[in-house]
Design a protein around this motif. Structure first.
Motif, PDB file in Angstrom:
ATOM      1  N   SER A 167     -68.745  78.827 -29.267  1.00 26.68           N
ATOM      2  CA  SER A 167     -67.301  78.849 -29.057  1.00 26.68           C
ATOM      3  C   SER A 167     -66.845  80.305 -28.975  1.00 26.68           C
ATOM      4  O   SER A 167     -67.398  81.173 -29.661  1.00 26.68           O
ATOM      5  N   PRO A 168     -65.821  80.588 -28.182  1.00 28.23           N
ATOM      6  CA  PRO A 168     -65.315  81.965 -28.133  1.00 28.23           C
ATOM      7  C   PRO A 168     -64.691  82.398 -29.462  1.00 28.23           C
ATOM      8  O   PRO A 168     -64.498  83.583 -29.698  1.00 28.23           O
ATOM      9  N   ASP A 169     -64.425  81.439 -30.349  1.00 25.80           N
ATOM     10  CA  ASP A 169     -63.862  81.756 -31.658  1.00 25.80           C
ATOM     11  C   ASP A 169     -64.828  82.558 -32.528  1.00 25.80           C
ATOM     12  O   ASP A 169     -64.423  83.124 -33.537  1.00 25.80           O
ATOM     13  N   GLU A 170     -66.091  82.594 -32.142  1.00 30.49           N
ATOM     14  CA  GLU A 170     -67.075  83.370 -32.893  1.00 30.49           C
ATOM     15  C   GLU A 170     -66.887  84.875 -32.687  1.00 30.49           C
ATOM     16  O   GLU A 170     -67.351  85.674 -33.493  1.00 30.49           O
ATOM     17  N   LEU A 171     -66.230  85.236 -31.604  1.00 33.81           N
ATOM     18  CA  LEU A 171     -66.021  86.649 -31.263  1.00 33.81           C
ATOM     19  C   LEU A 171     -64.529  86.981 -31.304  1.00 33.81           C
ATOM     20  O   LEU A 171     -63.692  86.100 -31.124  1.00 33.81           O
TER      21      LEU A 171
END
Length: 158
Positions: A104-108
């Motif tokens: 998920s882009p939420d990791e970055l």
């Protein structure tokens, strides 16, 4: 006497090349500042480094940016605010996530730029771009391209 003329000519050429190089970098900086201002792009004051990473463009240069991001993933994690990555010119989110080894882009600490707002105009839109910021203001711009005489990513101090 002839030797001095040759030496002076060589020195003049070197100074000219250096000045032109500085002008080109200053021109790129002003172009990006102007373009981002026109698009209403504003950076938070705590951001020091912004990596603008297109998915499509110069394959080798983009691979260098992806490898840099993978090697420094913790420095671009969502748990910090100093560094941010703009993922732009995206054709496939699924492929992008696989290449970045994320679920998920939420990791970055990243923005998925589906409107290509962060993508610059012209030839340089093919290349990863590194923005150094101070208090939310763009202080320097570098592109990783075949024409770059050094590895832009290696020169980053994160």
């Amino acid at each position: 006497m002839m030797c001095w003329r040759n030496c002076i000519s060589v020195i003049a050429i070197i100074i000219s090349v250096l000045l032109i190089s500085c002008e080109k970098k200053d021109g790129q900086l002003e172009q990006v500042k102007r373009l981002y201002a026109e698009r209403g792009i504003v950076f938070d004051k705590e951001i020091e480094t912004c990596l603008v990473l297109p998915e499509v463009g110069c394959g080798g240069c983009i691979a260098g940016g992806v490898n840099f991001l993978l090697d420094n993933k913790e420095k671009f994690s969502s748990k910090q605010k100093k560094n941010i990555v703009m993922l732009t010119a995206i054709h496939s989110k699924k492929l992008l996530y696989r290449n970045l080894e994320i679920n998920s882009p939420d990791e970055l600490n990243c923005i998925i730029d589906s409107g290509n707002k962060y993508l610059v105009k012209g030839h340089n839109k093919l290349y990863p771009m590194v923005l150094k910021l101070d208090n939310g203001n763009i202080e320097s711009v570098e592109f990783q391209s075949p024409e770059t005489d050094h590895d832009v990513f290696e020169s980053l101090k994160l």
